[in-house]
Scaffold this motif. Sequence first.
Motif, PDB file in Angstrom:
ATOM      1  N   PHE A  37       0.845  -1.267  -0.021  1.00  9.77           N
ATOM      2  CA  PHE A  37      -0.004   0.052   0.107  1.00  9.77           C
ATOM      3  C   PHE A  37       0.870   1.171   0.133  1.00  9.77           C
ATOM      4  O   PHE A  37       0.444   2.162  -0.579  1.00  9.77           O
ATOM      5  CB  PHE A  37      -0.920  -0.099   1.075  1.00  9.77           C
ATOM      6  CG  PHE A  37      -2.341  -0.701   0.993  1.00  9.77           C
ATOM      7  CD1 PHE A  37      -3.300  -0.184   0.393  1.00  9.77           C
ATOM      8  CD2 PHE A  37      -2.366  -2.056   1.111  1.00  9.77           C
ATOM      9  CE1 PHE A  37      -4.595  -0.716  -0.120  1.00  9.77           C
ATOM     10  CE2 PHE A  37      -3.593  -2.777   0.704  1.00  9.77           C
ATOM     11  CZ  PHE A  37      -4.559  -2.382   0.229  1.00  9.77           C
ATOM     12  N   ALA A  38       1.918   1.370   0.562  1.00  9.73           N
ATOM     13  CA  ALA A  38       2.832   2.344   0.777  1.00  9.73           C
ATOM     14  C   ALA A  38       3.365   2.829  -0.768  1.00  9.73           C
ATOM     15  O   ALA A  38       3.614   3.887  -1.107  1.00  9.73           O
ATOM     16  CB  ALA A  38       4.131   2.069   1.526  1.00  9.73           C
TER      17      ALA A  38
ATOM     18  N   LEU B 150      -8.114   2.012  -3.655  1.00 13.03           N
ATOM     19  CA  LEU B 150      -7.342   0.993  -3.357  1.00 13.03           C
ATOM     20  C   LEU B 150      -7.864   0.038  -2.234  1.00 13.03           C
ATOM     21  O   LEU B 150      -8.244   0.178  -1.154  1.00 13.03           O
ATOM     22  CB  LEU B 150      -6.087   1.760  -2.491  1.00 13.03           C
ATOM     23  CG  LEU B 150      -5.548   2.957  -3.429  1.00 13.03           C
ATOM     24  CD1 LEU B 150      -4.231   3.410  -2.511  1.00 13.03           C
ATOM     25  CD2 LEU B 150      -4.871   2.198  -4.839  1.00 13.03           C
TER      26      LEU B 150
ATOM     27  N   HIS C 198      -9.593   6.557   0.604  1.00 14.26           N
ATOM     28  CA  HIS C 198      -9.777   5.825  -0.701  1.00 14.26           C
ATOM     29  C   HIS C 198      -9.565   4.139  -0.498  1.00 14.26           C
ATOM     30  O   HIS C 198      -9.542   3.498  -1.293  1.00 14.26           O
ATOM     31  CB  HIS C 198      -8.990   6.327  -1.732  1.00 14.26           C
ATOM     32  CG  HIS C 198      -9.430   7.717  -2.239  1.00 14.26           C
ATOM     33  ND1 HIS C 198      -8.257   8.588  -2.846  1.00 14.26           N
ATOM     34  CD2 HIS C 198     -10.300   8.425  -2.124  1.00 14.26           C
ATOM     35  CE1 HIS C 198      -9.210   9.802  -3.100  1.00 14.26           C
ATOM     36  NE2 HIS C 198     -10.296   9.784  -2.842  1.00 14.26           N
ATOM     37  N   VAL C 199      -9.255   3.926   0.610  1.00 15.14           N
ATOM     38  CA  VAL C 199      -9.140   2.503   1.156  1.00 15.14           C
ATOM     39  C   VAL C 199     -10.223   1.609   1.490  1.00 15.14           C
ATOM     40  O   VAL C 199     -10.799   2.019   2.658  1.00 15.14           O
ATOM     41  CB  VAL C 199      -7.650   2.405   2.021  1.00 15.14           C
ATOM     42  CG1 VAL C 199      -7.314   0.919   2.065  1.00 15.14           C
ATOM     43  CG2 VAL C 199      -6.306   3.083   1.299  1.00 15.14           C
TER      44      VAL C 199
ATOM     45  N   THR D  56      -0.697   4.743   3.532  1.00 16.19           N
ATOM     46  CA  THR D  56      -1.072   5.804   2.469  1.00 16.19           C
ATOM     47  C   THR D  56      -1.333   7.157   2.987  1.00 16.19           C
ATOM     48  O   THR D  56      -1.468   7.409   4.032  1.00 16.19           O
ATOM     49  CB  THR D  56      -2.080   5.227   1.716  1.00 16.19           C
ATOM     50  OG1 THR D  56      -3.644   5.446   2.329  1.00 16.19           O
ATOM     51  CG2 THR D  56      -2.050   3.761   1.233  1.00 16.19           C
ATOM     52  N   GLY D  57      -1.308   7.865   1.946  1.00 11.54           N
ATOM     53  CA  GLY D  57      -1.657   9.181   2.254  1.00 11.54           C
ATOM     54  C   GLY D  57      -3.118   9.470   1.951  1.00 11.54           C
ATOM     55  O   GLY D  57      -3.664  10.629   1.975  1.00 11.54           O
ATOM     56  N   ARG D  58      -3.861   8.633   1.680  1.00  5.22           N
ATOM     57  CA  ARG D  58      -5.262   8.602   1.156  1.00  5.22           C
ATOM     58  C   ARG D  58      -6.010   7.646   1.651  1.00  5.22           C
ATOM     59  O   ARG D  58      -6.775   6.726   1.051  1.00  5.22           O
ATOM     60  CB  ARG D  58      -5.382   8.646  -0.431  1.00  5.22           C
ATOM     61  CG  ARG D  58      -4.318   7.423  -0.966  1.00  5.22           C
ATOM     62  CD  ARG D  58      -4.588   6.974  -2.619  1.00  5.22           C
ATOM     63  NE  ARG D  58      -3.451   7.446  -3.253  1.00  5.22           N
ATOM     64  CZ  ARG D  58      -3.269   7.515  -4.427  1.00  5.22           C
ATOM     65  NH1 ARG D  58      -4.084   6.984  -5.271  1.00  5.22           N
ATOM     66  NH2 ARG D  58      -2.120   7.941  -4.928  1.00  5.22           N
TER      67      ARG D  58
ATOM     68  N   ASP E 193       0.567   3.914  -3.246  1.00 10.62           N
ATOM     69  CA  ASP E 193       0.545   5.430  -2.835  1.00 10.62           C
ATOM     70  C   ASP E 193       1.297   6.116  -3.487  1.00 10.62           C
ATOM     71  O   ASP E 193       0.957   7.250  -4.142  1.00 10.62           O
ATOM     72  CB  ASP E 193       0.665   5.550  -1.353  1.00 10.62           C
ATOM     73  CG  ASP E 193       0.040   7.108  -1.002  1.00 10.62           C
ATOM     74  OD1 ASP E 193      -0.919   7.403  -1.428  1.00 10.62           O
ATOM     75  OD2 ASP E 193       0.735   7.699  -0.050  1.00 10.62           O
ATOM     76  N   ASP E 194       2.787   5.760  -3.955  1.00 10.74           N
ATOM     77  CA  ASP E 194       3.542   6.433  -4.835  1.00 10.74           C
ATOM     78  C   ASP E 194       3.277   6.180  -6.195  1.00 10.74           C
ATOM     79  O   ASP E 194       3.414   7.073  -7.264  1.00 10.74           O
ATOM     80  CB  ASP E 194       5.006   6.049  -4.395  1.00 10.74           C
ATOM     81  CG  ASP E 194       5.359   6.576  -2.839  1.00 10.74           C
ATOM     82  OD1 ASP E 194       4.858   7.503  -2.625  1.00 10.74           O
ATOM     83  OD2 ASP E 194       6.185   5.932  -2.475  1.00 10.74           O
TER      84      ASP E 194
END
Length: 297
Positions: free
Chosen positions: A102-103, A116, A137-138, A132-134, A106-107
């Motif tokens: 997931f990290a 995601l 959305h997960v 993640t930074g979102r 995210d990129d």
Amino acid sequence: MTGIERIGVVGCGLMGAGIAEVCARAGLPVTVVERDAQAARAGRLRITRSLDRATARGRLTAERREATAARITVVDQIEALQDRDLVIEAVAEDERLKADVFARLDDAVTSAHTVLATNTSAIPVIRLAAATGRPEHVVGVHFFNPVPVLRLVELVPSLLTSADTVARAETFVTRRLGKEVVRTSDRAGFVVNALLVPYLLAAIRMAESGTASVEDIDRGMVLGCAHPLGPLALTDLIGLDTTRAIAESLYAEFREPQYAPPPLLSRMVEAGLLGRKSGRGFHRYDEQPQRETAPPG
């Protein structure tokens, strides 16, 4: 609400291959990412064999089989998922591995509206979303094995999943894939495994204690309770490593003895006796072993 038309899958083991297949059968282009070229070839072969079996059994016409196969691309670069509307993570049931995926997603995924999803069997979704930074959305979108056959999907929003993400995921699963959805809160094991795994572990403890043989335990539940598979045969189908991972996740969250993996289960996993995918678990199997793959590197 933006529709979902382009699908990405991370991991092409038993679950990832099945998810890619059902999405492609629904007429959607699918890009699957594996860790390297060798794993990508093995994943493609796994999908091809599944389509061939479905065709031989009359579930797919030869024409539809070819069209389905043509919609699936298997690669070894996670950047290939950058424009997907939905990416489903389907790597091994290990929290650190999944969080790393997931990290990296995210990129790699540049579209701001991409959903995601994780196919985790038991890990709380918020732990993966936090990588993640979102996190809005997960969402958890948990399919069941074998994916082309079983109709259920557990839909698991975390505390931070947006209503739009949940709605898009549910619409996709029900309308595009024709699956049935049950919603569950974000707790280890969700609905099905929180009920199923204690039953499987009880059967393993029964075999471990010598109360009854493996064969008689399975026959008892098939003939006495009309289950299609006995609990130990079902554990073989799920995978002993996956069963142990789910049990460990449940026990870590709730600390209830019924969730603790029995020593026999741990010893079998350590011995590589993983069930159908390794050719031997509580029972022996003649088909070619199919091991789960690690996440793409």
